[in-house]
Design a protein around this motif. Structure first.
Motif, PDB file in Angstrom:
ATOM      1  N   ILE A   4       4.475   9.971   7.468  1.00  0.00           N
ATOM      2  CA  ILE A   4       4.178  10.714   6.243  1.00  0.00           C
ATOM      3  C   ILE A   4       3.678   9.719   5.212  1.00  0.00           C
ATOM      4  N   ILE A   5       2.483   9.980   4.690  1.00  0.00           N
ATOM      5  CA  ILE A   5       1.931   9.136   3.631  1.00  0.00           C
ATOM      6  C   ILE A   5       2.060   9.910   2.330  1.00  0.00           C
ATOM      7  N   GLY A   6       2.812   9.353   1.401  1.00  0.00           N
ATOM      8  CA  GLY A   6       3.002   9.996   0.102  1.00  0.00           C
ATOM      9  C   GLY A   6       1.918   9.574  -0.870  1.00  0.00           C
ATOM     10  N   GLY A   7       1.353  10.531  -1.585  1.00  0.00           N
ATOM     11  CA  GLY A   7       0.323  10.237  -2.580  1.00  0.00           C
ATOM     12  C   GLY A   7       0.924  10.162  -3.970  1.00  0.00           C
ATOM     13  N   SER A   8       0.093  10.320  -4.975  1.00  0.00           N
ATOM     14  CA  SER A   8       0.552  10.280  -6.365  1.00  0.00           C
ATOM     15  C   SER A   8       1.656  11.302  -6.575  1.00  0.00           C
ATOM     16  N   GLY A   9       2.773  10.857  -7.083  1.00  0.00           N
ATOM     17  CA  GLY A   9       3.901  11.741  -7.350  1.00  0.00           C
ATOM     18  C   GLY A   9       4.884  11.854  -6.206  1.00  0.00           C
ATOM     19  N   LEU A  10       4.537  11.378  -5.024  1.00  0.00           N
ATOM     20  CA  LEU A  10       5.467  11.423  -3.892  1.00  0.00           C
ATOM     21  C   LEU A  10       5.700   9.995  -3.412  1.00  0.00           C
ATOM     22  N   ASN A  30      -1.697  -6.680   4.224  1.00  0.00           N
ATOM     23  CA  ASN A  30      -0.444  -5.972   3.968  1.00  0.00           C
ATOM     24  C   ASN A  30      -0.654  -4.480   3.745  1.00  0.00           C
ATOM     25  N   PRO A  31       0.231  -3.658   4.323  1.00  0.00           N
ATOM     26  CA  PRO A  31       0.225  -2.227   4.002  1.00  0.00           C
ATOM     27  C   PRO A  31       0.663  -2.013   2.545  1.00  0.00           C
ATOM     28  N   SER A  32       0.593  -0.794   2.095  1.00  0.00           N
ATOM     29  CA  SER A  32       0.915  -0.460   0.705  1.00  0.00           C
ATOM     30  C   SER A  32       2.338  -0.802   0.300  1.00  0.00           C
ATOM     31  N   ASP A  33       3.273  -0.742   1.234  1.00  0.00           N
ATOM     32  CA  ASP A  33       4.687  -0.979   0.923  1.00  0.00           C
ATOM     33  C   ASP A  33       5.429  -1.112   2.250  1.00  0.00           C
ATOM     34  N   ALA A  34       6.732  -1.256   2.179  1.00  0.00           N
ATOM     35  CA  ALA A  34       7.553  -1.232   3.389  1.00  0.00           C
ATOM     36  C   ALA A  34       7.563   0.193   3.928  1.00  0.00           C
ATOM     37  N   TYR A  35       7.631   0.324   5.234  1.00  0.00           N
ATOM     38  CA  TYR A  35       7.741   1.635   5.878  1.00  0.00           C
ATOM     39  C   TYR A  35       9.208   2.051   5.834  1.00  0.00           C
ATOM     40  N   ILE A  36       9.446   3.280   5.430  1.00  0.00           N
ATOM     41  CA  ILE A  36      10.805   3.800   5.328  1.00  0.00           C
ATOM     42  C   ILE A  36      11.070   4.651   6.562  1.00  0.00           C
ATOM     43  N   LEU A  37      12.052   4.231   7.349  1.00  0.00           N
ATOM     44  CA  LEU A  37      12.381   4.903   8.600  1.00  0.00           C
ATOM     45  C   LEU A  37      13.550   5.846   8.381  1.00  0.00           C
ATOM     46  N   GLY A  52       2.198   2.428  -3.164  1.00  0.00           N
ATOM     47  CA  GLY A  52       3.331   1.532  -3.351  1.00  0.00           C
ATOM     48  C   GLY A  52       4.343   2.164  -4.283  1.00  0.00           C
ATOM     49  N   ARG A  53       5.579   1.715  -4.190  1.00  0.00           N
ATOM     50  CA  ARG A  53       6.605   2.231  -5.104  1.00  0.00           C
ATOM     51  C   ARG A  53       6.252   1.814  -6.522  1.00  0.00           C
ATOM     52  N   GLY A  54       6.337   2.740  -7.430  1.00  0.00           N
ATOM     53  CA  GLY A  54       5.961   2.461  -8.809  1.00  0.00           C
ATOM     54  C   GLY A  54       4.469   2.582  -9.059  1.00  0.00           C
ATOM     55  N   HIS A  55       3.726   3.112  -8.101  1.00  0.00           N
ATOM     56  CA  HIS A  55       2.282   3.334  -8.215  1.00  0.00           C
ATOM     57  C   HIS A  55       1.567   2.064  -8.699  1.00  0.00           C
ATOM     58  N   THR A  56       1.702   1.001  -7.940  1.00  0.00           N
ATOM     59  CA  THR A  56       1.123  -0.298  -8.317  1.00  0.00           C
ATOM     60  C   THR A  56      -0.238  -0.557  -7.684  1.00  0.00           C
ATOM     61  N   ILE A  57      -0.681   0.301  -6.780  1.00  0.00           N
ATOM     62  CA  ILE A  57      -1.952   0.099  -6.080  1.00  0.00           C
ATOM     63  C   ILE A  57      -2.911   1.221  -6.459  1.00  0.00           C
ATOM     64  N   THR A  58      -4.085   0.848  -6.956  1.00  0.00           N
ATOM     65  CA  THR A  58      -5.078   1.851  -7.346  1.00  0.00           C
ATOM     66  C   THR A  58      -5.735   2.436  -6.087  1.00  0.00           C
ATOM     67  N   PRO A  59      -6.372   3.595  -6.208  1.00  0.00           N
ATOM     68  CA  PRO A  59      -7.010   4.211  -5.039  1.00  0.00           C
ATOM     69  C   PRO A  59      -8.010   3.288  -4.333  1.00  0.00           C
ATOM     70  N   THR A  60      -8.759   2.509  -5.069  1.00  0.00           N
ATOM     71  CA  THR A  60      -9.752   1.633  -4.441  1.00  0.00           C
ATOM     72  C   THR A  60      -9.128   0.392  -3.797  1.00  0.00           C
ATOM     73  N   GLU A  61      -7.875   0.106  -4.108  1.00  0.00           N
ATOM     74  CA  GLU A  61      -7.202  -1.068  -3.540  1.00  0.00           C
ATOM     75  C   GLU A  61      -6.343  -0.738  -2.314  1.00  0.00           C
ATOM     76  N   ILE A  62      -6.218   0.524  -1.955  1.00  0.00           N
ATOM     77  CA  ILE A  62      -5.376   0.916  -0.825  1.00  0.00           C
ATOM     78  C   ILE A  62      -5.948   0.338   0.468  1.00  0.00           C
ATOM     79  N   ASN A  63      -5.113  -0.378   1.187  1.00  0.00           N
ATOM     80  CA  ASN A  63      -5.522  -0.980   2.453  1.00  0.00           C
ATOM     81  C   ASN A  63      -5.216   0.021   3.577  1.00  0.00           C
ATOM     82  N   PHE A  64      -6.072   1.025   3.696  1.00  0.00           N
ATOM     83  CA  PHE A  64      -5.812   2.110   4.646  1.00  0.00           C
ATOM     84  C   PHE A  64      -5.772   1.619   6.086  1.00  0.00           C
ATOM     85  N   ARG A  65      -6.538   0.604   6.423  1.00  0.00           N
ATOM     86  CA  ARG A  65      -6.502   0.075   7.800  1.00  0.00           C
ATOM     87  C   ARG A  65      -5.126  -0.507   8.113  1.00  0.00           C
TER      88      ARG A  65
END
Length: 97
Positions: A4-10, A30-37, A52-65
């Protein structure tokens, strides 16, 4: 297993029974954050906050790969992604309803 990938607000899921977190190094960085299992509704899931937690990564900075590679490394076979989208109209400023 479901990812599950959470977007803005999740950034976290209250219903998720936490089993741990895992940080993964990928060939893409690096992925956006630690994976929560954990478990959700009786199913094993892996949750990742896209910005990332606290919305620290902008949409253009997301390392989707890196994000997808990390899910694959953890054994995820299906991914659900939640998003919120803003307007493309200049007259609608942020926080406009």
């Amino acid at each position: 297993m479901i990812g599950i990938i959470g977007g803005s607000g999740l950034y976290r899921m209250e219903e998720l029974t936490l089993r741990g977190e895992e940080r993964i190094k990928t060939p893409f960085g690096n992925p956006s954050d630690a994976y929560i299992l954990g478990e959700l509704g009786g199913r094993e899931v892996v949750f990742l906050p896209r910005h990332g937690r606290g919305h620290t990564i902008t949409p253009t900075e997301i390392n989707f790969r890196a994000n997808i590679y990390g899910f694959k490394t953890l054994g995820v076979e299906r991914i659900v992604s939640v998003s919120a989208v803003g307007s493309l109209k200049a007259e609608l400023k942020p926080t406009t309803w």
